[in-house]
Write a protein that holds these residues in place. Sequence first.
Motif, PDB file in Angstrom:
ATOM      1  N   THR A  46     -28.404  16.438 -63.924  1.00  0.00           N
ATOM      2  CA  THR A  46     -28.801  17.386 -62.881  1.00  0.00           C
ATOM      3  C   THR A  46     -28.168  18.744 -63.143  1.00  0.00           C
ATOM      4  O   THR A  46     -27.075  18.837 -63.710  1.00  0.00           O
ATOM      5  N   LEU A  47     -28.866  19.774 -62.730  1.00  0.00           N
ATOM      6  CA  LEU A  47     -28.332  21.136 -62.751  1.00  0.00           C
ATOM      7  C   LEU A  47     -28.062  21.643 -61.339  1.00  0.00           C
ATOM      8  O   LEU A  47     -27.619  22.778 -61.165  1.00  0.00           O
ATOM      9  N   ASN A  48     -28.320  20.790 -60.345  1.00  0.00           N
ATOM     10  CA  ASN A  48     -28.103  21.144 -58.938  1.00  0.00           C
ATOM     11  C   ASN A  48     -27.388  19.996 -58.228  1.00  0.00           C
ATOM     12  O   ASN A  48     -27.962  19.339 -57.348  1.00  0.00           O
ATOM     13  N   PRO A  49     -26.137  19.718 -58.592  1.00  0.00           N
ATOM     14  CA  PRO A  49     -25.437  18.559 -58.025  1.00  0.00           C
ATOM     15  C   PRO A  49     -24.985  18.802 -56.590  1.00  0.00           C
ATOM     16  O   PRO A  49     -24.673  19.932 -56.201  1.00  0.00           O
ATOM     17  N   TYR A  50     -24.954  17.717 -55.814  1.00  0.00           N
ATOM     18  CA  TYR A  50     -24.435  17.751 -54.440  1.00  0.00           C
ATOM     19  C   TYR A  50     -23.230  16.814 -54.374  1.00  0.00           C
ATOM     20  O   TYR A  50     -23.316  15.645 -54.740  1.00  0.00           O
ATOM     21  N   TYR A  51     -22.084  17.326 -53.898  1.00  0.00           N
ATOM     22  CA  TYR A  51     -20.834  16.555 -53.895  1.00  0.00           C
ATOM     23  C   TYR A  51     -20.362  16.231 -52.470  1.00  0.00           C
ATOM     24  O   TYR A  51     -20.255  15.079 -52.095  1.00  0.00           O
ATOM     25  N   ASN A  52     -20.036  17.255 -51.696  1.00  0.00           N
ATOM     26  CA  ASN A  52     -19.465  17.092 -50.346  1.00  0.00           C
ATOM     27  C   ASN A  52     -18.215  16.206 -50.402  1.00  0.00           C
ATOM     28  O   ASN A  52     -18.074  15.241 -49.656  1.00  0.00           O
ATOM     29  N   GLU A  53     -17.278  16.578 -51.281  1.00  0.00           N
ATOM     30  CA  GLU A  53     -16.034  15.836 -51.464  1.00  0.00           C
ATOM     31  C   GLU A  53     -14.853  16.751 -51.119  1.00  0.00           C
ATOM     32  O   GLU A  53     -14.801  17.905 -51.540  1.00  0.00           O
ATOM     33  N   ALA A  54     -13.910  16.201 -50.337  1.00  0.00           N
ATOM     34  CA  ALA A  54     -12.783  16.989 -49.823  1.00  0.00           C
ATOM     35  C   ALA A  54     -11.493  16.632 -50.558  1.00  0.00           C
ATOM     36  O   ALA A  54     -11.250  15.470 -50.890  1.00  0.00           O
ATOM     37  N   PHE A  55     -10.653  17.655 -50.771  1.00  0.00           N
ATOM     38  CA  PHE A  55      -9.353  17.488 -51.425  1.00  0.00           C
ATOM     39  C   PHE A  55      -8.325  18.311 -50.649  1.00  0.00           C
ATOM     40  O   PHE A  55      -8.592  19.451 -50.288  1.00  0.00           O
ATOM     41  N   SER A  56      -7.161  17.713 -50.413  1.00  0.00           N
ATOM     42  CA  SER A  56      -6.120  18.376 -49.615  1.00  0.00           C
ATOM     43  C   SER A  56      -4.872  18.597 -50.447  1.00  0.00           C
ATOM     44  O   SER A  56      -4.515  17.772 -51.299  1.00  0.00           O
ATOM     45  N   PHE A  57      -4.214  19.719 -50.168  1.00  0.00           N
ATOM     46  CA  PHE A  57      -2.963  20.073 -50.833  1.00  0.00           C
ATOM     47  C   PHE A  57      -1.959  20.509 -49.769  1.00  0.00           C
ATOM     48  O   PHE A  57      -2.331  21.126 -48.766  1.00  0.00           O
ATOM     49  N   GLU A  58      -0.685  20.208 -50.006  1.00  0.00           N
ATOM     50  CA  GLU A  58       0.387  20.649 -49.110  1.00  0.00           C
ATOM     51  C   GLU A  58       0.843  22.039 -49.532  1.00  0.00           C
ATOM     52  O   GLU A  58       1.354  22.224 -50.636  1.00  0.00           O
ATOM     53  N   VAL A  59       0.645  23.008 -48.649  1.00  0.00           N
ATOM     54  CA  VAL A  59       1.015  24.394 -48.917  1.00  0.00           C
ATOM     55  C   VAL A  59       1.707  24.950 -47.678  1.00  0.00           C
ATOM     56  O   VAL A  59       1.043  25.278 -46.691  1.00  0.00           O
ATOM     57  N   PRO A  60       3.047  25.055 -47.664  1.00  0.00           N
ATOM     58  CA  PRO A  60       3.742  25.628 -46.503  1.00  0.00           C
ATOM     59  C   PRO A  60       3.339  27.083 -46.275  1.00  0.00           C
ATOM     60  O   PRO A  60       2.828  27.757 -47.181  1.00  0.00           O
ATOM     61  N   CYS A  61       3.586  27.555 -45.066  1.00  0.00           N
ATOM     62  CA  CYS A  61       3.193  28.919 -44.701  1.00  0.00           C
ATOM     63  C   CYS A  61       3.837  29.966 -45.596  1.00  0.00           C
ATOM     64  O   CYS A  61       3.216  30.971 -45.938  1.00  0.00           O
ATOM     65  N   ASP A  62       5.104  29.735 -45.982  1.00  0.00           N
ATOM     66  CA  ASP A  62       5.789  30.730 -46.790  1.00  0.00           C
ATOM     67  C   ASP A  62       5.341  30.722 -48.247  1.00  0.00           C
ATOM     68  O   ASP A  62       5.796  31.550 -49.040  1.00  0.00           O
ATOM     69  N   GLN A  63       4.463  29.774 -48.620  1.00  0.00           N
ATOM     70  CA  GLN A  63       3.969  29.695 -49.993  1.00  0.00           C
ATOM     71  C   GLN A  63       2.497  30.076 -50.121  1.00  0.00           C
ATOM     72  O   GLN A  63       1.967  30.127 -51.232  1.00  0.00           O
ATOM     73  N   VAL A  64       1.822  30.318 -48.996  1.00  0.00           N
ATOM     74  CA  VAL A  64       0.382  30.516 -49.051  1.00  0.00           C
ATOM     75  C   VAL A  64       0.015  31.804 -49.796  1.00  0.00           C
ATOM     76  O   VAL A  64      -1.094  31.926 -50.328  1.00  0.00           O
ATOM     77  N   GLN A  65       0.934  32.774 -49.871  1.00  0.00           N
ATOM     78  CA  GLN A  65       0.658  33.999 -50.612  1.00  0.00           C
ATOM     79  C   GLN A  65       0.886  33.828 -52.111  1.00  0.00           C
ATOM     80  O   GLN A  65       0.475  34.686 -52.893  1.00  0.00           O
ATOM     81  N   LYS A  66       1.533  32.730 -52.505  1.00  0.00           N
ATOM     82  CA  LYS A  66       1.921  32.554 -53.904  1.00  0.00           C
ATOM     83  C   LYS A  66       1.050  31.562 -54.653  1.00  0.00           C
ATOM     84  O   LYS A  66       1.279  31.317 -55.833  1.00  0.00           O
ATOM     85  N   VAL A  67       0.096  30.955 -53.973  1.00  0.00           N
ATOM     86  CA  VAL A  67      -0.726  29.926 -54.618  1.00  0.00           C
ATOM     87  C   VAL A  67      -2.141  30.452 -54.837  1.00  0.00           C
ATOM     88  O   VAL A  67      -2.550  31.465 -54.251  1.00  0.00           O
ATOM     89  N   GLN A  68      -2.856  29.737 -55.696  1.00  0.00           N
ATOM     90  CA  GLN A  68      -4.233  30.067 -55.997  1.00  0.00           C
ATOM     91  C   GLN A  68      -4.981  28.769 -56.273  1.00  0.00           C
ATOM     92  O   GLN A  68      -4.392  27.795 -56.739  1.00  0.00           O
ATOM     93  N   VAL A  69      -6.257  28.760 -55.962  1.00  0.00           N
ATOM     94  CA  VAL A  69      -7.096  27.588 -56.209  1.00  0.00           C
ATOM     95  C   VAL A  69      -8.127  27.947 -57.272  1.00  0.00           C
ATOM     96  O   VAL A  69      -8.793  28.989 -57.171  1.00  0.00           O
TER      97      VAL A  69
END
Length: 396
Positions: free
Chosen positions: A311-334
């Motif tokens: 397929t060239l048009n895949p559908y996923y709808n899959e969730a992933f969670s990461f622990e990111v404290p408030c004081d680190q949210v400016q230092k991370v990237q996805v």
Amino acid sequence: MFPEPSTPGPPAPDTPPDSSRISHGPGLSVVSVPSAVPPWALATIVLVSGLLVFSCCFCLYRKRCRRRMGKKSQAQAQVHLQEVRELGRSYIDKVQPEVEELEPAPSGPGKQVAEKHELGRLQYSLDYDFQSGQLLVGILQAEGLAALDLGGSSDPYVRVYLLPDKRRRHETKVHRQTLNPHFGETFAFKVPYVELGGRVLVMAVYDFDRFSRNDAIGEVRVPMSSVDLGRPVVAWRELQAAPREEQEKLGDICFSLRYVPTAGKLTVIVLEAKNLKKMDVGGLSDPYVKVHLLQGGKKVRKKKTTIKKNTLNPYYNEAFSFEVPCDQVQKVQVELTVLDYDKLGKNEAIGRVAVGAAAGGAGLRHWADMLANPRRPIAQWHSLRPPDRVRPPPAP
């Protein structure tokens, strides 16, 4: 004839002398009720009563403490929510349009002359080895390069190739935070001498960016038909603005971001992709998505979706969670990378997207919207960018 009435004797020795007897009439049993409670029973009653009173008091105290802690936690949660919202609003103000969104600037003779001086210049060398049939291109140094970073500097490197073949190319090392880099690198192109006249040498200077697309500073084009290779050539040339190239369409991906400050939880939901680049011989792909959490430029967490076949048009709808404290949210990237699964060979990357405080354009805009609306999932479509080419580590 009648028996004599028996004379009552003394009471039995095991019967308490002061026990009372209750008679309920003829033919009924007699029940004895002790006139005094044993001391151990009184002690047990007092102890149980005390425990009950203590338990009640403790429960009331704990409820009161919970009520106080709940109010304190709610107050802290409100502070965190407000801080994150303010952070998101500040990022929204910093969002700059993508290069594709900008209108081309009007060009004229005066503008072209100004650009020549603003972009800088490059020193290079040319020589041809007739024995091996190789063109030797030396990238020596550059000076006065344009500053493309916010700090007033750039991280330049040079990409070298011979037109019309753009696939066979070489790249220098990246030099950090300088507008006058000394490269001192030589690259060889195996080309028959009789074919050199129809080639054009391109030396393009780029500003390296770890988290987004590398920006072109300028380039030098040398038609080989105008060069006398009977002897080595060393020259300085002014950089010209690189022509805007039509970017290859790699497809689009839609995902949502949700951040809960009180729990320090970042959730990425990969929803779907469309119009992906054809990677298989049959004109389709087997795409899946890798989700990386980066901190300080290093990948610290990794998740991946399931593989969608043909397929060239895949559908996923899959969730992933990461622990990111408030004081680190400016230092991370996805970073999300779409790959084509290959059962026999290496999985090949189709394209990637980066979102975070250090990203630009749509990546920063999506991140800012997420922070400005905590606890709410924010979905957005992104165009896939080419995956970074592997190059030598930056020079110190």
